[in-house]
Design a protein around this motif. Structure first.
Motif, PDB file in Angstrom:
ATOM      1  N   LYS A  51     -16.857  -0.757  16.107  1.00 26.67           N
ATOM      2  CA  LYS A  51     -15.890  -1.919  15.906  1.00 26.67           C
ATOM      3  C   LYS A  51     -16.650  -2.813  14.775  1.00 26.67           C
ATOM      4  O   LYS A  51     -17.838  -2.796  14.535  1.00 26.67           O
ATOM      5  N   ASP A  52     -16.082  -3.959  14.228  1.00 27.93           N
ATOM      6  CA  ASP A  52     -16.573  -5.003  13.465  1.00 27.93           C
ATOM      7  C   ASP A  52     -16.972  -4.426  12.292  1.00 27.93           C
ATOM      8  O   ASP A  52     -18.015  -4.873  11.856  1.00 27.93           O
ATOM      9  N   ILE A  53     -16.327  -3.634  11.370  1.00 25.01           N
ATOM     10  CA  ILE A  53     -16.567  -3.209  10.208  1.00 25.01           C
ATOM     11  C   ILE A  53     -15.811  -3.834   9.004  1.00 25.01           C
ATOM     12  O   ILE A  53     -14.834  -3.888   9.055  1.00 25.01           O
ATOM     13  N   GLY A  54     -16.698  -4.479   8.270  1.00 21.39           N
ATOM     14  CA  GLY A  54     -15.953  -5.319   7.144  1.00 21.39           C
ATOM     15  C   GLY A  54     -15.874  -4.576   5.863  1.00 21.39           C
ATOM     16  O   GLY A  54     -16.421  -4.501   4.984  1.00 21.39           O
ATOM     17  N   LEU A  55     -14.511  -4.101   5.926  1.00 20.27           N
ATOM     18  CA  LEU A  55     -14.240  -3.290   4.490  1.00 20.27           C
ATOM     19  C   LEU A  55     -13.209  -4.288   3.827  1.00 20.27           C
ATOM     20  O   LEU A  55     -12.843  -5.316   4.218  1.00 20.27           O
ATOM     21  N   ALA A  82      -9.741   3.007  11.346  1.00 20.03           N
ATOM     22  CA  ALA A  82      -8.693   2.200  11.623  1.00 20.03           C
ATOM     23  C   ALA A  82      -8.739   0.805  11.506  1.00 20.03           C
ATOM     24  O   ALA A  82      -9.763   0.107  11.517  1.00 20.03           O
ATOM     25  N   ASP A  83      -7.506   0.102  11.335  1.00 20.22           N
ATOM     26  CA  ASP A  83      -7.471  -1.369  11.432  1.00 20.22           C
ATOM     27  C   ASP A  83      -7.818  -1.762  12.822  1.00 20.22           C
ATOM     28  O   ASP A  83      -7.847  -1.075  13.854  1.00 20.22           O
ATOM     29  N   ALA A  84      -7.895  -3.100  13.180  1.00 17.16           N
ATOM     30  CA  ALA A  84      -8.317  -3.818  14.467  1.00 17.16           C
ATOM     31  C   ALA A  84      -7.374  -3.436  15.628  1.00 17.16           C
ATOM     32  O   ALA A  84      -7.757  -3.103  16.693  1.00 17.16           O
ATOM     33  N   LYS A  85      -6.033  -3.001  15.187  1.00 17.20           N
ATOM     34  CA  LYS A  85      -5.190  -2.883  16.228  1.00 17.20           C
ATOM     35  C   LYS A  85      -4.836  -1.303  16.337  1.00 17.20           C
ATOM     36  O   LYS A  85      -4.127  -0.761  17.279  1.00 17.20           O
ATOM     37  N   TRP A  86      -5.307  -0.510  15.613  1.00 21.35           N
ATOM     38  CA  TRP A  86      -5.316   0.829  15.385  1.00 21.35           C
ATOM     39  C   TRP A  86      -3.757   1.198  15.061  1.00 21.35           C
ATOM     40  O   TRP A  86      -2.931   2.126  15.746  1.00 21.35           O
ATOM     41  N   LYS A  87      -3.227   0.309  14.130  1.00 18.56           N
ATOM     42  CA  LYS A  87      -1.716   0.791  13.810  1.00 18.56           C
ATOM     43  C   LYS A  87      -1.653   1.500  12.662  1.00 18.56           C
ATOM     44  O   LYS A  87      -0.642   2.258  12.397  1.00 18.56           O
ATOM     45  N   ALA A  88      -2.918   1.617  12.144  1.00 22.62           N
ATOM     46  CA  ALA A  88      -3.125   2.380  10.807  1.00 22.62           C
ATOM     47  C   ALA A  88      -4.356   3.174  10.774  1.00 22.62           C
ATOM     48  O   ALA A  88      -5.085   2.336  11.015  1.00 22.62           O
ATOM     49  N   ASP A  89      -4.387   4.328  10.360  1.00 19.64           N
ATOM     50  CA  ASP A  89      -5.857   5.046  10.242  1.00 19.64           C
ATOM     51  C   ASP A  89      -5.719   5.907   9.208  1.00 19.64           C
ATOM     52  O   ASP A  89      -4.989   6.500   8.512  1.00 19.64           O
ATOM     53  N   ALA A  90      -7.027   6.256   8.681  1.00 17.67           N
ATOM     54  CA  ALA A  90      -7.392   7.183   7.699  1.00 17.67           C
ATOM     55  C   ALA A  90      -8.501   8.131   8.104  1.00 17.67           C
ATOM     56  O   ALA A  90      -9.481   7.662   8.637  1.00 17.67           O
ATOM     57  N   GLY A  91      -8.291   9.677   7.890  1.00 17.34           N
ATOM     58  CA  GLY A  91      -9.342  10.258   8.404  1.00 17.34           C
ATOM     59  C   GLY A  91      -9.053  11.730   8.196  1.00 17.34           C
ATOM     60  O   GLY A  91      -8.077  12.215   7.722  1.00 17.34           O
ATOM     61  N   VAL A  92      -9.793  12.287   9.294  1.00 10.17           N
ATOM     62  CA  VAL A  92      -9.621  13.950   9.674  1.00 10.17           C
ATOM     63  C   VAL A  92      -8.835  14.098  11.277  1.00 10.17           C
ATOM     64  O   VAL A  92      -9.468  13.439  12.009  1.00 10.17           O
ATOM     65  N   CYS A 110      -8.179   1.549   1.607  1.00  9.72           N
ATOM     66  CA  CYS A 110      -8.516   0.904   2.786  1.00  9.72           C
ATOM     67  C   CYS A 110      -7.069   0.211   3.019  1.00  9.72           C
ATOM     68  O   CYS A 110      -6.397  -0.452   2.269  1.00  9.72           O
ATOM     69  N   MET A 111      -6.535   0.166   4.160  1.00  7.86           N
ATOM     70  CA  MET A 111      -5.146  -0.301   4.856  1.00  7.86           C
ATOM     71  C   MET A 111      -5.343  -1.739   4.945  1.00  7.86           C
ATOM     72  O   MET A 111      -6.529  -2.208   5.071  1.00  7.86           O
ATOM     73  N   ARG A 122     -11.097  -6.978  11.578  1.00  3.55           N
ATOM     74  CA  ARG A 122     -11.994  -6.171  11.051  1.00  3.55           C
ATOM     75  C   ARG A 122     -11.538  -4.835  11.366  1.00  3.55           C
ATOM     76  O   ARG A 122     -10.803  -4.467  12.148  1.00  3.55           O
ATOM     77  N   TYR A 123     -12.345  -3.723  10.829  1.00  6.53           N
ATOM     78  CA  TYR A 123     -11.900  -2.390  10.932  1.00  6.53           C
ATOM     79  C   TYR A 123     -12.797  -1.574  11.956  1.00  6.53           C
ATOM     80  O   TYR A 123     -13.844  -2.186  12.487  1.00  6.53           O
ATOM     81  N   GLN A 124     -12.450  -0.600  12.442  1.00  4.14           N
ATOM     82  CA  GLN A 124     -13.176   0.219  13.403  1.00  4.14           C
ATOM     83  C   GLN A 124     -13.290   1.588  12.965  1.00  4.14           C
ATOM     84  O   GLN A 124     -12.386   2.335  12.347  1.00  4.14           O
TER      85      GLN A 124
END
Length: 182
Positions: A51-55, A82-92, A110-111, A122-124
């Motif tokens: 967690k706590d990734i600053g994108l 994903a965003d902090a609430k995991w409402k949006a994500d990107a990946g595999v 980045c969302m 922040r992001y996770q």
């Protein structure tokens, strides 16, 4: 330019690891360590998060990793940002039933940031498997890279919490996640 990984392995936290997850040295190509999820009859899924990734919202990033599957059936595995609430994500989100180590990448924009009640926005980074799967899925060589000028200029270096950098005693036998709760 030279791409520098954003993820810092020592800051990864895990949730729900009971008997489902092993962190195995020398398991992946090049003698690298891997997160290895093995199917078990547990009531919930399992995830490993950083967690706590600053994108930078709107910045371009590349998520990359190696994965291996052995008889992986009946569940979903994913490796996402994903965003902090995991409402949006990107990946595999899709993996074959059985495969040797293979490279996976996902480039994404980045969302937007989503605020939480505790002020975190922040992001996770998340690796997750659903409950009820059989077989094995392993992840290694994890990296997240900023790939445009906007993201390279604005992405923050990882802030390791004091809990990660503070010395502590961890049992080696049995491993901490194998210690009986009673």
């Amino acid at each position: 330019g030279d791409l520098k990984p954003i993820l810092a392995g020592s800051a990864v936290n895990s949730k729900g690891v009971d008997t489902l997850l092993d962190f195995i040295a020398d398991y992946a190509p090049g003698g690298q360590t891997a997160f290895v999820f093995r199917g078990a009859d547990l009531p919930g899924g399992t995830s490993v998060r950083q967690k706590d990734i600053g994108l930078v919202p709107g910045g371009r990033y590349r998520l990359g990793f190696k994965a291996k599957t052995v008889g992986f059936r009946g569940g979903t595995a994913l490796c996402v940002v994903a965003d902090a609430k995991w409402k949006a994500d990107a990946g595999v989100r899709e993996f074959p039933e059985s495969s040797d180590w293979a490279d996976y990448t996902a480039e994404f924009v980045c969302m937007p940031r989503v605020g939480r009640s505790d002020g975190a926005d922040r992001y996770q980074f998340i690796i997750s498997v659903d409950k009820g799967f059989s077989g094995e899925v392993a992840f290694s060589h994890l990296k997240l890279e900023a790939i445009d000028e906007q993201s390279r200029a604005g992405t923050e270096k990882m802030r390791l919490p004091e809990a990660v950098t503070r010395p502590r005693i961890i049992p080696l036998s049995p491993l901490l996640h194998r210690v009986d709760r009673e």
